[in-house]
Structure formats: structure tokens, C-alpha cells
Design a protein around this motif. Structure first.
Motif, PDB file in Angstrom:
ATOM      1  N   ASP A 620       0.829  -1.210   0.000  1.00  0.00           N
ATOM      2  CA  ASP A 620       0.000   0.000   0.000  1.00  0.00           C
ATOM      3  C   ASP A 620       0.857   1.250   0.000  1.00  0.00           C
ATOM      4  N   LEU A 621       1.872   1.277   0.864  1.00  0.00           N
ATOM      5  CA  LEU A 621       2.721   2.454   0.967  1.00  0.00           C
ATOM      6  C   LEU A 621       3.498   2.694  -0.317  1.00  0.00           C
ATOM      7  N   PHE A 622       3.995   1.637  -0.922  1.00  0.00           N
ATOM      8  CA  PHE A 622       4.789   1.794  -2.137  1.00  0.00           C
ATOM      9  C   PHE A 622       3.931   2.334  -3.289  1.00  0.00           C
ATOM     10  N   PHE A 623       2.819   1.693  -3.562  1.00  0.00           N
ATOM     11  CA  PHE A 623       2.044   2.059  -4.745  1.00  0.00           C
ATOM     12  C   PHE A 623       1.231   3.327  -4.535  1.00  0.00           C
ATOM     13  N   SER A 624       0.791   3.593  -3.319  1.00  0.00           N
ATOM     14  CA  SER A 624       0.032   4.823  -3.084  1.00  0.00           C
ATOM     15  C   SER A 624       0.912   6.062  -3.150  1.00  0.00           C
ATOM     16  N   THR A 625       2.237   5.889  -3.029  1.00  0.00           N
ATOM     17  CA  THR A 625       3.172   7.006  -3.193  1.00  0.00           C
ATOM     18  C   THR A 625       3.991   6.858  -4.470  1.00  0.00           C
ATOM     19  N   TYR A 626       3.605   5.925  -5.314  1.00  0.00           N
ATOM     20  CA  TYR A 626       4.262   5.692  -6.606  1.00  0.00           C
ATOM     21  C   TYR A 626       5.752   5.386  -6.433  1.00  0.00           C
ATOM     22  N   GLY A 627       6.090   4.732  -5.333  1.00  0.00           N
ATOM     23  CA  GLY A 627       7.459   4.311  -5.085  1.00  0.00           C
ATOM     24  C   GLY A 627       8.372   5.388  -4.541  1.00  0.00           C
ATOM     25  N   ILE A 628       7.889   6.628  -4.411  1.00  0.00           N
ATOM     26  CA  ILE A 628       8.748   7.731  -3.966  1.00  0.00           C
ATOM     27  C   ILE A 628       9.136   7.560  -2.503  1.00  0.00           C
ATOM     28  N   SER A 629       8.216   7.041  -1.697  1.00  0.00           N
ATOM     29  CA  SER A 629       8.483   6.918  -0.265  1.00  0.00           C
ATOM     30  C   SER A 629       9.629   5.963   0.034  1.00  0.00           C
ATOM     31  N   SER A 630       9.889   5.017  -0.864  1.00  0.00           N
ATOM     32  CA  SER A 630      10.972   4.042  -0.639  1.00  0.00           C
ATOM     33  C   SER A 630      12.168   4.294  -1.543  1.00  0.00           C
ATOM     34  N   ASP A 631      12.257   5.494  -2.109  1.00  0.00           N
ATOM     35  CA  ASP A 631      13.331   5.816  -3.052  1.00  0.00           C
ATOM     36  C   ASP A 631      14.071   7.065  -2.581  1.00  0.00           C
ATOM     37  N   VAL A 770       6.089  12.364 -12.958  1.00  0.00           N
ATOM     38  CA  VAL A 770       5.221  13.542 -13.000  1.00  0.00           C
ATOM     39  C   VAL A 770       5.084  14.170 -11.618  1.00  0.00           C
ATOM     40  N   VAL A 771       4.938  13.351 -10.592  1.00  0.00           N
ATOM     41  CA  VAL A 771       4.815  13.886  -9.230  1.00  0.00           C
ATOM     42  C   VAL A 771       6.092  14.607  -8.813  1.00  0.00           C
ATOM     43  N   ILE A 775       6.513  18.560  -7.740  1.00  0.00           N
ATOM     44  CA  ILE A 775       7.091  19.024  -6.472  1.00  0.00           C
ATOM     45  C   ILE A 775       7.979  20.242  -6.710  1.00  0.00           C
ATOM     46  N   VAL A 776       8.856  20.154  -7.713  1.00  0.00           N
ATOM     47  CA  VAL A 776       9.758  21.273  -7.985  1.00  0.00           C
ATOM     48  C   VAL A 776       9.007  22.440  -8.613  1.00  0.00           C
ATOM     49  N   LEU A 777       8.050  22.159  -9.492  1.00  0.00           N
ATOM     50  CA  LEU A 777       7.257  23.238 -10.081  1.00  0.00           C
ATOM     51  C   LEU A 777       6.513  24.021  -9.006  1.00  0.00           C
ATOM     52  N   ALA A 778       5.872  23.299  -8.098  1.00  0.00           N
ATOM     53  CA  ALA A 778       5.138  23.974  -7.024  1.00  0.00           C
ATOM     54  C   ALA A 778       6.077  24.700  -6.072  1.00  0.00           C
ATOM     55  N   SER A 779       7.220  24.111  -5.812  1.00  0.00           N
ATOM     56  CA  SER A 779       8.170  24.740  -4.893  1.00  0.00           C
ATOM     57  C   SER A 779       8.768  26.005  -5.484  1.00  0.00           C
ATOM     58  N   LEU A 838      -1.729  19.289  -7.421  1.00  0.00           N
ATOM     59  CA  LEU A 838      -1.190  18.780  -6.163  1.00  0.00           C
ATOM     60  C   LEU A 838      -2.269  18.057  -5.372  1.00  0.00           C
ATOM     61  N   LYS A 839      -3.461  18.555  -5.441  1.00  0.00           N
ATOM     62  CA  LYS A 839      -4.574  17.910  -4.731  1.00  0.00           C
ATOM     63  C   LYS A 839      -5.034  16.648  -5.438  1.00  0.00           C
ATOM     64  N   GLU A 840      -5.059  16.673  -6.774  1.00  0.00           N
ATOM     65  CA  GLU A 840      -5.613  15.556  -7.534  1.00  0.00           C
ATOM     66  C   GLU A 840      -4.708  14.327  -7.528  1.00  0.00           C
ATOM     67  N   CYS A 841      -3.393  14.523  -7.476  1.00  0.00           N
ATOM     68  CA  CYS A 841      -2.508  13.364  -7.570  1.00  0.00           C
ATOM     69  C   CYS A 841      -2.555  12.499  -6.316  1.00  0.00           C
ATOM     70  N   GLY A 842      -3.046  13.031  -5.216  1.00  0.00           N
ATOM     71  CA  GLY A 842      -3.378  12.220  -4.060  1.00  0.00           C
ATOM     72  C   GLY A 842      -2.242  11.732  -3.197  1.00  0.00           C
ATOM     73  N   VAL A 843      -1.050  12.304  -3.306  1.00  0.00           N
ATOM     74  CA  VAL A 843       0.067  11.825  -2.492  1.00  0.00           C
ATOM     75  C   VAL A 843       0.534  12.846  -1.462  1.00  0.00           C
ATOM     76  N   PHE A 844      -0.011  14.051  -1.494  1.00  0.00           N
ATOM     77  CA  PHE A 844       0.476  15.116  -0.610  1.00  0.00           C
ATOM     78  C   PHE A 844      -0.424  15.356   0.592  1.00  0.00           C
ATOM     79  N   GLY A 845      -1.432  14.546   0.771  1.00  0.00           N
ATOM     80  CA  GLY A 845      -2.295  14.694   1.929  1.00  0.00           C
ATOM     81  C   GLY A 845      -2.995  16.038   1.946  1.00  0.00           C
ATOM     82  N   ASN A 846      -3.011  16.691   3.130  1.00  0.00           N
ATOM     83  CA  ASN A 846      -3.708  17.970   3.250  1.00  0.00           C
ATOM     84  C   ASN A 846      -2.924  19.122   2.648  1.00  0.00           C
ATOM     85  N   ALA A 847      -1.694  18.878   2.173  1.00  0.00           N
ATOM     86  CA  ALA A 847      -0.931  19.949   1.536  1.00  0.00           C
ATOM     87  C   ALA A 847      -1.609  20.417   0.256  1.00  0.00           C
TER      88      ALA A 847
END
Length: 901
Positions: A620-631, A770-771, A775-779, A838-847
Motif C-alpha cells: 500500500d505504501l509503495f504504490f500509493s506514493t508511486y514508489g517515492i516513499s521508498s526511493d 510527474v509527481v 514538487i519542484v514546479l510547485a516549490s 497537487l490535490k488531484e494526484c493524491g500523495v500530498f495529503g492535506n498539503a
């Protein structure tokens, strides 16, 4: 004679009885003389000895032989032993409970001591005794007068309002019940001095950081203030948000209350500056630029306990209101006192510490007032002209000294527009950190590496702190890379890198953009290793040489940023902060809405095997964050890109840059020239031999270098938002990754309930790429999706940069023309759609909701105030110019930016 007969155990009892009868008959015959004469006869007094040895039969023995006595004895012994053990355990538990009660009582006593003065506490305790005595008497009277008891004062002020109301006879309300049954605990203190201290710039600062960082700042500052207050016998009343309220002259009368409070204010001001600089290394740049406004007033106050829920000791009266006005009309890093407080200080011989504020201030509800500045102890002087020295100490310009009253008027006008006051012209650096304790450990351990302080080589102190902070952010991610790599080595599933990339200075990077950077597939061991979060003890995982090289690289990148207003190293640090914050939202996944689906799945499988649930959670953690959380390598690449994305930016757009440097434009085919050049510089420096240890620390497994390079290219080139063709491609990739022909695509169905062998074949590369770009575009434009003051600050910097280009002849159009409408169009065409993604991609929570909400609010406020703000931007620049000639403003603009550094 003796007759012996032995009966075996197995002989029947009847045989034994028969033999006994024969013997008896023989004895009778012998006694009657019927036996023959030659037989032996018994003489009188003689007897026959015989013995009987009786053995029970097996049946008899089975019926009557038992172990019950032994069992009973053993049971009694066990009961006794258990009783003894129980008493011992009970004694231990009672002792622990008593210890815990004492600890709780001690903590409660500390809480009460912090809320109420000693005198008030004594009155409250006396009320408790009165309540106990009243309860005893009430129990005696209740037999005659049922329900006529009255609660004590302590019970009334501590009890909730409904309970108080119910305790009264009839239907009288709570207020009547309280006032009628127990007098209020309140007193009038005629001679007091009240202080209000508020952190200037806190609202904007806190909006860019995570809650833990906000509370770390407040706790650190207020802890220092509390320590000073305790040592000086100053009573702390409360903290209201970021405002600190204290008083002297109560509960015990203090003749020199104004002097004590003045010294306390001076210590707080000086300690505030020292502490914010220390905290900047862990809370990020910009922390040292926070200021504090302090206001003081002397007079009578009403003090007492406001009863009810959350009862506390409070002050009321006009003195409190006036002290609050002194704080709100004060200036950053200044102490403003009223004439009443100034008179007491002069009477005590402290008049040399006062400077009359020029002109009168208008305080809400008070009208016009003459006030005074209280100087820090280090700048005491009998000469009133020393105000200039004091303001220089506070980093206020000489121009501001001569126009201190007009500055206050301008500040009030700018406050109506939502602008930062003119007194806030200091270094505006904003950054962030994630694992504070780990990052602090990095900072504290730098001395052990032998790294020389950069400030000794000519850098400003603020820039040195900025470089250290950026290095610490990168180190905090680098240690994750090492933790994961070491765990994989331990499990024998690590593949060392064998391929080394050769850097090509002729590369055209925007032509190398990949639709999707290949991301590592789902791997159970890598996922488990990634879950091993770094701790403070793992700081030493990074070799000392690699740490020194990392900080040296950050310092070199900082030196390559140009002296411009917006695209500077300060802004790069702000982008780094924002990128780190969004990465944390992905990695930590600690928002309620992000975990809701996982919690639902856990509850539905609560009876399954523990290992199976753990495997499901990892997937769940890997795929819901598209692997970013473990990379962690991808995380490092994003923060690295945020740091270098504008290096050597010249303060002009690509169109002007191509005109000024045609060779550079030709090299990169007139597309994304500044972005291509930044990538070239960053990679050229990074792959120099002097950073070999750093690279070997970052790149360990096969393909790491190529993936890092590709991620850097993708995310940096994406920041060129003026390239319409590239933006169109980016929209198509977003559609393919997340919307999928109308948005009906269910991503969870792709990986949930799939077998273990199928999970590694699910490709997350496109979504992850894309995510990471988002991140960099929004930042890069995070200031538009943060607090209003943050948006105005960076908007003003961008305006100044573009106006400086116009003033120096590098731009044909005055940026003032169309700036107001251009910002509205920028919100509609870019910022709000970006925040929506940022809201639609679903990985940033309440951000996602936070960024979108701020963008919409900033747009609405800009529509309302933008025209006046642009006019203020222009007026400010012209005031700094020589005679208002725009062509003479380049030097003044450059000196302004230099002073901020």
C-alpha cells in the motif's frame, strides 16, 4: 511356651480367624484339665507369648490408604506462598502507585504554580480545606435539611459551568450561583508594569513550516523567557499564540517594578536575537530574521482567578489594553514604553536608557500618545543621539532613523494593504527541515569533521548559516540512502554500480527529457529497508570526507548564484524548503485523509496473519506514493535540483538572455537557455574529482548515476514555464498518468489483491516522474501558495529584479505596466491549476488543500489590494533612486540586495 504363626499378606483373613479359634479352644482345654497329663501344662502365673502380624489385603488397602493429608498439607503451603507473593507484589504496586501519584502531584503542583501566584494558591488551598469541613457539616445537616448544601469556592471555580448551575437551588444561572455563594478571588494592584512581546514575521514564517517546527520555535523562545522571568521575579501571565505576556508588581508589591520589567525586556530582546540565530541551523534560513516587538505600560490592574472550565489567573484593566497597544504600534526589535513607565524609569535613575519617539502615535481606544524607546543595556548612553547607534544595532538604516515617525505612518498604511512594514527590510530567507533532531545532530557534528567555518573565508554570517542548513537537508536524505544500502547489503540483495557516466559539456539537456524516468519496481526487501528511518546515532554513517565535500559543493553553488533580487541563493533555499516539505508529505504520510483507506483495510483484515498484514501495508505504501516513499535517491535528486535550478541566473528572462549571450543561446538552440546552463554548471561541478567521495556515497547500486542525472534534467527543465510547447507535453503526460480518459481510472485496483509475483511488474515510473516534477514546479512558485505576506514579499522581489533590468537597459518595458493584471492572469492560468494538480494526484495529503486554498485567497486579496501594492512597489523604488531617474537605480538596487545578505 510361645506360639508363632505368620500370615502372609496374601492369606485370607478367614484363615487367620480360624487359627485364632483353635488356639483359644486349646487354651480352654488346657485350663480345664481335659488335656493329657504328659502334655505340658501351664503353671499358675505362667503365660504363653504369641505375636500376630496382620497385613491388609489389596482390596482393603485400596479402600483405606490415601494421600489426602499430603495433598492438603501441600495445598496449605501453596496458599501461604501465594499469599506471601501477593502481598509482596501488592506492596510493590502500591509503592509504584504512590510514586506515580507523587510525581503526578508534583507535576500538578508545577502546573498550578505556573498558573497562579503563591498567594492565590494559598487561598485556593484554604478553600479546599473549607470545602472539606463544609462537606462534613453538610452530611450531618443533610439528615434534616436534604439538598441544602452549598459548594465551596474551590469546587465552584474549578467545576464546569453546567455543574455549578446544577449545584444551586432553583433555576438561577451559573453566574448568579457563583457570585452568590463564594466571593471572587480577585484583587486590585495599583503599582504594576505589564509587558507584551510579539514575534514579528511569525505568521508568514510559520505558514511555510510544519507544525513541529512552529512549536519548537515557540517552546525554545518562551522557555528562555520563562527562565529569565524566574530569575528576575517576573510573573508570566500567559502566552497568546506568539505573544508573551508578563507583569511585575504582583502578587507581592515591588517598588521598582518598572526597572525590573525594563531589564527583563532588554534581556528578552538580546536573547531573542541570539536564540533565533542558533535555531536557524535547525529550523531553516529566515529564522534569524524574525524580530520581536515589545510594549510596556505601568499602572493599576485587577488580578484574579476566572473560575469555570480551564480556570487561570488573569489580569484586567486599562493597563493591559495600553501595554498591548504599545506592542502593536512598536517596531521590530524595539521596546516601546508609555510616558507613565518612562516617568518611573527616570525616577529610578534610568532615564539615560530612554529616547523619546518622534511625534505622537495613535493607539486604538487611547488617541494620540507620546511614547519612548527603551534601548538595550549594551547601547546605554547619556547622549540621546545614540538612537542612531541603537537602530544600527538592530539593522535599521540611517534613513529610517531620521524618519522614524513617518515610517510608523507608512507601516500603518502598508498594514492596511497587507504589506510587510518597512522596518522588516532584512535578509528574507525561508527554508525548512524535516527530521529536526537528526538535522540538529548534523549541525552539531560538523565540528568533528574539521570543516572550516565558511564565514572565515569572507562569507557573511547569514549566508554561512544558509549554506550549513542546505547541507544538513541534503545530509538528512543521504543518510537514508546509506541506511537502505547497508540493509540491502546485509540481506545480500545489493548490486554494486559498475557503470560510470562520462559528462559531456556539449549536451543539450532539454533534448534528453524522458517521458518517464525508470523507477525501481516494487521490491519487498528494498521497501523494508526504506522503512528503517535514520536516527541520530546513524549520522556517522556518512564518511567525514563525503560530508566535507557535500558542504563544499553547496558553498560553491552558493557562490555561483548572481547578486539579483529574486533568482538568488535565498530563493533557491526557499524552493528547497518547499520541496522538502512536500517530500515529507509523501514520505511520512501522516495526514488523516491519506491513511483512511489503509486503516479501513487493516480493520477488515484484523484477524489475518500479522506478516500478511505487514506485506499488505508495504505494498500500500509503495504504490500509493508511486514508489517515492521508498526511493531516497529520487528524494535527494529533487532537493538537489531545487538547490541548483537557478544557479548563475542573470535576473532576466530567457528571451533577454539569448540577446545578451547569443553563443549560449545557440548552444542550447534558444530553448530553456537558463535552465540548461544551470544543469551544466551543477553537473560539471558535481562530477569533478574533488567530489569523488561524495558521489561514491550517493551512487552505490547499478544505474544510480544515470537515474539521478535524468531526474535532475527532467525537474529543472520543467521550471521553464515560458516554454509553451513543453507545457503542452507536460499536460498530456499528466492526463496519461492520472486522468486516463475522463478520470475514471482506479489506481488502487491495479495493485490491491494482486499476487506477490505480479507486483514488481506494475510500473509506477510515469506517475512518479510527474509527481517529482510537480514538487519542484510547485516549490519554485511556492510563495504564491503560502501566506499572503510571503507572497507579497517575493512578489516585490521579483518586481525589483525586473525593474532593475529595466533601469539598466536590459528590458524594454517598465514592469509596473501590466503587473497587476499579469498577476491575476498568472494565478488563473498557472498557479491555481498547479495547486489543483497537487490535490488531484493524491500523495500530498492535506498539503494539496492547503496550497490550493492559499492560492485562491492570495488571488482574491491581490484583486482587492494589488493596484495599491504595485503603486507602493514603484514609489519605494523611486524613493531610493537618485532624483527619480530609473537609469540611476541599478546601483541602489544592487546595494539594497547586498545589504540583505
Amino acid at each position: 511356651s510361645s506360639v508363632y504363626r505368620v500370615y502372609a499378606k496374601e492369606n485370607d483373613v478367614k484363615e487367620m480367624v480360624g487359627h485364632h479359634r483353635e488356639l483359644f479352644r486349646y487354651l480352654q482345654e488346657l485350663g480345664s484339665g481335659e488335656v493329657e497329663q504328659d502334655s505340658e501344662a501351664l503353671v499358675d502365673g505362667e503365660h504363653i507369648d504369641f505375636k500376630l502380624h496382620i497385613y491388609p489385603s489389596d482390596d482393603f488397602e485400596a479402600c483405606y490408604l490415601t494421600n489426602q493429608p499430603k495433598i492438603f498439607s501441600l495445598a496449605v503451603s501453596l496458599v501461604f506462598l501465594v499469599t506471601v507473593i501477593s502481598f509482596i507484589v501488592y506492596d510493590i504496586l502500591v509503592e509504584k502507585r504512590q510514586t506515580k501519584l507523587l510525581e503526578n502531584a508534583e507535576r500538578s503542583n508545577k502546573v498550578v504554580a505556573s498558573l497562579f501566584p503563591a498567594m492565590v494558591r494559598e487561598r485556593l488551598f484554604n478553600d479546599r480545606e473549607a470545602r472539606d469541613e463544609e462537606r462534613t457539616n453538610t452530611n450531618k445537616r443533610s439528615l434534616i435539611f436534604k439538598g441544602s448544601s452549598q459548594p465551596s469556592r474551590l469546587a465552584l471555580f474549578m467545576a464546569p459551568a453546567p455543574q455549578q448551575s446544577q449545584s444551586q437551588a432553583g433555576d438561577s444561572d451559573t453566574a448568579t450561583a457563583i457570585s452568590g455563594s463564594a466571593p471572587a478571588i480577585a484583587d486590585l494592584y495599583n503599582d504594576t508594569t505589564v509587558l507584551f512581546a510579539d514575534i514579528a514575521g511569525f505568521t508568514a514564517w510559520s505558514s511555510e513550516r510544519e507544525p513541529t517546527q512552529v512549536f519548537q520555535l515557540l517552546e525554545s523562545l518562551f522557555h528562555e523567557f520563562d527562565a529569565e522571568a524566574k530569575s528576575m521575579k517576573v510573573f508570566k501571565i500567559e502566552t497568546i499564540g506568539d505573544c508573551y505576556v508578563a507583569v511585575t508588581g504582583l502578587p507581592e508589591a515591588t517598588p521598582n517594578h518598572a526597572v525590573i520589567m525594563a531589564k527583563f525586556a532588554q534581556r528578552c530582546l538580546l536573547r531573542f536575537g541570539e536564540l533565533t540565530k542558533e535555531l536557524e541551523l535547525s529550523l531553516g534560513p529566515g529564522t534569524a530574521d524574525l524580530g520581536i516587538r515589545i510594549g510596556m505600560h505601568s499602572g493599576p490592574v485587577t488580578a484574579g482567578v476566572l473560575r469555570g472550565e480551564k480556570a487561570r489567573f488573569q489580569l484586567f484593566g486599562d493597563t493591559m489594553n495600553t501595554a498591548s497597544r504599545m506592542e502593536s504600534t512598536s517596531i521590530k526589535n524595539m521596546i516601546q514604553v508609555t510616558a507613565d513607565t518612562a516617568a518611573l524609569l527616570k525616577k529610578s535613575g534610568k532615564g539615560h536608557a530612554l529616547i523619546a519617539r518622534e511625534g505622537l502615535i495613535k493607539a486604538k481606544g487611547k488617541g494620540y500618545m507620546q511614547t519612548y524607546w527603551l534601548r538595550p543595556k549594551s547601547s546605554y548612553s547619556t547622549d540621546s543621539s545614540n538612537l542612531s547607534e541603537r537602530l544600527d544595532f538592530l539593522q535599521v538604516s540611517h534613513h529610517e532613523v531620521n524618519h522614524i515617525h513617518s515610517r510608523a505612518q507608512h507601516d500603518a498604511a502598508r498594514e492596511k494593504l497587507g504589506l510587510p512594514s518597512f522596518s522588516h527590510h532584512q535578509q528574507d530567507l525561508m527554508a525548512d527541515s524535516t527530521k529536526l533532531s537528526l538535522q540538529q545532530e548534523f549541525v552539531h557534528s560538523w565540528n568533528d569533521t574539521g570543516f572550516n567555518d565558511i564565514s572565515k573565508n569572507g562569507f557573511e554570517e547569514g549566508l554561512n548559516r544558509l549554506i550549513k542548513w542546505n547541507a544538513a537537508v541534503l545530509e538528512s536524505i543521504l543518510v537514508k540512502i546509506l541506511v537502505q544500502r547497508n540493509e540491502l547489503k546485509r540481506r545480500n540483495s545489493f548490486k554494486p554500480s559498475e557503470y560510470v557516466i562520462e559528462q559531456n559539456d556539449l549536451a543539450v539537456f532539454h533534448e534528453e527529457i524522458a517521458t518517464a524516468v525508470k523507477m525501481p519496481p516494487f521490491d519487498r526487501e528494498s521497501m523494508s529497508a526504506a522503512c528503517l528511518m535514520p536516527s541520530n546515532e546513524k549520522v556517522n554513517l556518512i564518511p567525514p570526507n563525503a560530508r566535507k565535500e557535500l558542504r563544499a559543493y553547496v558553498a560553491r553553488i552558493a557562490s555561483m548564484y548572481q547578486d539579483v533580487h529574486f533568482h538568488s541563493f535565498e530563493h533557491a533555499s526557499h524552493v528547497t524548503m518547499s520541496a522538502q516539505k512536500l517530500i515529507n508529505k509523501v514520505v511520512l504520510r501522516n495526514s488523516t485523509d491519506m491513511n483512511h483507506s489503509l486503516l479501513s483495510m487493516k480493520s477488515s483484515t484484523k484477524n489475518d496473519d500479522k506478516d500478511l498484514r505487514k506485506q499488505n501495508e508495504e505494498a500500500d505504501l509503495f504504490f500509493s506514493t508511486y514508489g517515492i516513499s521508498s526511493d531516497p535517491l529520487a528524494q535527494f535528486a529533487v532537493v538537489f535540483a531545487a538547490l541548483v535550478h537557478d544557479v548563475e541566473h542573470r535576473g532576466v528572462p530567457n528571451v533577454q538572455l539569448i540577446k545578451e549571450q547569443p553563443d549560449l543561446g545557440m548552444k542550447y538552440k534558444n530553448k530553456s537557455v537558463a535552465e540548461n546552463n544551470s544543469i551544466r554548471i551543477a553537473l560539471s561541478e558535481f562530477f569533478k574529482p574533488e567530489f569523488a567521495d561524495l558521489r561514491s556515497c550517493i551512487f552505490g547500486s547499478d544505474g544510480d548515476e544515470s537515474r539521478f542525472r535524468q531526474l535532475l534534467i527532467n525537474v529543472v527543465i520543467a521550471t521553464d514555464i515560458t516554454d509553451g510547447e513543453r507545457r503542452a507535453v507536460e499536460r498530456e503526460r499528466w492526463q496519461e498518468a492520472f486522468l486516463n480518459d475522463g478520470g475514471d481510472f482506479n489506481w488502487e485496483s491495479e495493485w490491491q489483491n494482486k499476487s506477490e509475483d505480479k507486483l514488481p511488474h506494475i510500473d509506477v515510473s510515469l506517475k512518479a516522474t510527474v509527481v517529482l516534477e510537480q514538487i519542484v514546479l510547485a516549490s519554485d512558485v511556492a510563495h504564491t501558495m503560502q501566506h499572503w505576506l510571503t507572497y507579497v514579499k517575493w512578489n516585490e522581489r521579483l518586481y525589483k529584479e525586473m525593474w532593475a533590468a529595466y533601469a539598466s537597459g536590459r528590458a524594454e518595458k517598465d514592469p509596473t505596466e501590466g503587473w497587476y493584471k499579469g498577476e491575476i492572469g498568472f494565478f488563473d492560468g498557472y498557479i491555481i491549476p498547479l495547486a489543483t494538480k497537487l490535490k488531484e494526484c493524491g500523495v500530498f495529503g492535506n498539503a494539496g488543500d492547503e496550497y490550493l486554498g492559499n492560492a485562491l485567497r492570495n488571488k482574491a486579496e491581490w484583486i482587492e489590494k494589488g493596484q495599491a501594492i504595485v503603486a507602493e512597489f514603484e514609489a519605494k523604488i523611486k524613493r531610493k533612486s537618485n532624483g527619480g531617474n530609473p537609469r540611476n537605480n541599478r546601483a541602489s538596487s544592487s546595494s539594497s540586495i547586498a545589504s540583505t545578505k
